[in-house]
Scaffold this motif. Structure first.
Motif, PDB file in Angstrom:
ATOM      1  N   TYR A 225       1.074  -0.930  -0.131  1.00  0.00           N
ATOM      2  CA  TYR A 225       0.132   0.111  -0.353  1.00  0.00           C
ATOM      3  C   TYR A 225       0.576   1.423  -0.285  1.00  0.00           C
ATOM      4  N   LEU A 226       1.814   1.320   0.831  1.00  0.00           N
ATOM      5  CA  LEU A 226       2.918   2.493   0.595  1.00  0.00           C
ATOM      6  C   LEU A 226       3.880   2.864  -0.666  1.00  0.00           C
ATOM      7  N   LYS A 227       4.042   1.931  -1.507  1.00  0.00           N
ATOM      8  CA  LYS A 227       4.231   1.889  -2.347  1.00  0.00           C
ATOM      9  C   LYS A 227       3.338   2.553  -3.669  1.00  0.00           C
ATOM     10  N   TYR A 228       2.470   1.874  -3.004  1.00  0.00           N
ATOM     11  CA  TYR A 228       0.831   2.948  -4.319  1.00  0.00           C
ATOM     12  C   TYR A 228       0.556   3.723  -3.917  1.00  0.00           C
ATOM     13  N   CYS A 229       0.964   4.011  -2.336  1.00  0.00           N
ATOM     14  CA  CYS A 229       1.186   5.901  -2.369  1.00  0.00           C
ATOM     15  C   CYS A 229       2.106   6.350  -3.085  1.00  0.00           C
ATOM     16  N   GLN A 230       3.072   5.748  -2.946  1.00  0.00           N
ATOM     17  CA  GLN A 230       3.957   7.230  -3.445  1.00  0.00           C
ATOM     18  C   GLN A 230       4.174   6.572  -5.616  1.00  0.00           C
ATOM     19  N   GLU A 232       3.349   7.441  -9.320  1.00  0.00           N
ATOM     20  CA  GLU A 232       2.516   8.262  -9.729  1.00  0.00           C
ATOM     21  C   GLU A 232       0.761   7.571 -10.535  1.00  0.00           C
ATOM     22  N   ASP A 233      -0.152   8.697 -10.417  1.00  0.00           N
ATOM     23  CA  ASP A 233      -0.882   7.211 -11.373  1.00  0.00           C
ATOM     24  C   ASP A 233      -1.753   8.761 -12.228  1.00  0.00           C
ATOM     25  N   GLU A 234      -2.108   7.904 -13.628  1.00  0.00           N
ATOM     26  CA  GLU A 234      -2.762   8.761 -14.419  1.00  0.00           C
ATOM     27  C   GLU A 234      -3.237  10.122 -14.142  1.00  0.00           C
ATOM     28  N   ALA A 235      -4.184   9.941 -13.175  1.00  0.00           N
ATOM     29  CA  ALA A 235      -5.026  11.135 -13.273  1.00  0.00           C
ATOM     30  C   ALA A 235      -3.939  12.191 -12.336  1.00  0.00           C
ATOM     31  N   GLY A 236      -2.945  12.013 -11.999  1.00  0.00           N
ATOM     32  CA  GLY A 236      -2.233  12.842 -11.424  1.00  0.00           C
ATOM     33  C   GLY A 236      -2.520  13.416  -9.994  1.00  0.00           C
ATOM     34  N   LYS A 237      -2.858  12.663  -9.490  1.00  0.00           N
ATOM     35  CA  LYS A 237      -3.120  12.578  -7.894  1.00  0.00           C
ATOM     36  C   LYS A 237      -2.331  11.509  -6.937  1.00  0.00           C
ATOM     37  N   ARG A 238      -2.056  10.705  -7.395  1.00  0.00           N
ATOM     38  CA  ARG A 238      -0.781  10.672  -6.816  1.00  0.00           C
ATOM     39  C   ARG A 238       0.732  10.792  -7.629  1.00  0.00           C
ATOM     40  N   PRO A 239       1.955  10.356  -6.106  1.00  0.00           N
ATOM     41  CA  PRO A 239       1.890  10.337  -4.869  1.00  0.00           C
ATOM     42  C   PRO A 239       1.515  11.207  -4.119  1.00  0.00           C
TER      43      PRO A 239
END
Ligand code: AHM
Ligand code: MG
Length: 338
Positions: A225-230, A232-239
């Protein structure tokens, strides 16, 4: 200024939310109000007079008690005993629950569980600390001393819970199951004034709060989960942003206002988690749910855990609903411990 309301006025105004209310809960909350002001005053002297540092004793959990831990415990205990609405307390700083044995206290219907000064190791370095409290109706008969079963109730039975944060300003935040309300202390008039009515935690936040120094000892699902938080996603919401003060009340308070998730999982050092179910996790879980968020131990709702003992520890995850749901998915798909 036109709508200025103090905590005392607000509590009385809201008394009609409880059919057949006798005013006892209002009186109990006002003793917490008083104790919070006293602790605020003492904390603000830290550094000026000799009240920081270790008291020279350990509590039952083997942690060094700070002088201010002892002072906050004594202050809240005395304020609760003096108002006669409370028949007993349990505290992080007391080995066992304490029954108040005067005839008036024995007639009282409420017990209070508290962490009088959470995060107290932060005091010496001028970082925010807090008081956490949780209120239940007693199960033992009115007129006698309290019993263990009065304190070992699941969080779903809480009548009220809240915290005081001694931060850049001092705030008291509480719920009686009708939303979450926040009051900021105005030292010039000596009152907590309503500043945050009906607080709601955003459904999705962008902050995660965890002691990442323990990373290698986290369960596999938390690591993923921590790696997921860090990432980037396509929508630009993460990291997402990482923020961790190491003071539960402060970390939770920020996430409540801005949206986020607080995590204290099991670790090798604390195989069942570090935070205590009864006076840290349950009261914060009640506030989280009342603000529209979720609080879990990774398997189910914190407030549904049937307590086995007073100082029981549990893994604790609380915050914005969508973030807690995503975390649950990672925990389900990665069941390995370390
Ligand atoms: P305390 O009750 O002894 O102060 O410990 C509780 C505190 C919490 O406020 C905080 O969330 C946590 O301990 C921090 O622990 P760590 O230093 O392991 O990150
Ligand atoms: Mg604590």
């Amino acid at each position: 200024m036109s709508n200025l309301r103090t905590l005392g006025e607000f509590i009385i105004e809201k008394q009609h939310d409880f059919p057949h209310a006798s005013g006892d809960l209002s009186s109990l909350l006002s003793s917490i109000n008083l104790a919070a002001k006293i602790v605020h005053r003492e904390i603000n002297k830290a550094g000026l007079v000799d009240i920081t540092g270790a008291a020279g004793e350990e509590n039952i959990q083997g942690e060094a008690q700070q002088k201010l831990d002892v002072l906050a415990n004594d202050t809240f205990k005395a304020a609760l005993e003096n108002r006669d609405q409370v028949c007993g307390i349990a505290s992080e700083e007391e080995d066992d629950f304490v029954s108040f044995d005067s005839e008036l206290n024995k007639q009282a219907k409420y017990v209070v569980l508290m962490d009088p000064l959470d995060g107290s190791s932060n005091i010496d370095v001028n970082v925010s600390v807090g008081t956490i409290f949780s209120i239940y109706r007693r199960l033992s008969p009115i007129g006698g001393l309290t019993e263990a079963r009065d304190f070992l109730q699941p969080g779903t039975e809480q009548v009220a819970s809240g915290y005081v944060i001694y931060g850049s300003s001092t705030m008291l935040v509480y719920t009686t199951g009708k939303g979450v309300h926040g009051f900021t202390y105005d030292p010039s008039i000596g009152s907590f004034c309503l500043s945050h009515e009906d607080m709601r935690i955003p459904k999705q936040g962008f902050i995660y709060s965890i002691n990442e120094g323990n990373y290698i000892n986290f369960p596999a699902g938390v690591k993923k989960y921590l790696k997921y938080c860090q990432e980037e996603d396509e929508a630009g919401k993460r990291p997402y942003t990482s923020r961790y003060i190491g003071s539960l009340v402060s970390d939770f308070h920020r996430n409540l206002l801005l949206g986020g998730i607080f995590l204290y999982p099991s670790t090798r050092a604390y195989p069942t988690g570090k935070l205590r179910l009864l006076y840290e996790c349950n009261p914060i879980a009640f506030l989280t749910e009342q603000a529209g968020g979720e609080a879990t131990d990774g398997e189910g709702r914190i407030m549904e855990i049937k307590p086995g003992e007073l100082h029981q520890r549990v893994p604790f995850f609380a915050g914005s609903t969508d973030m807690v749901k995503t975390l649950h998915g990672f925990l389900r798909d990665n069941p390995d411990q370390y």
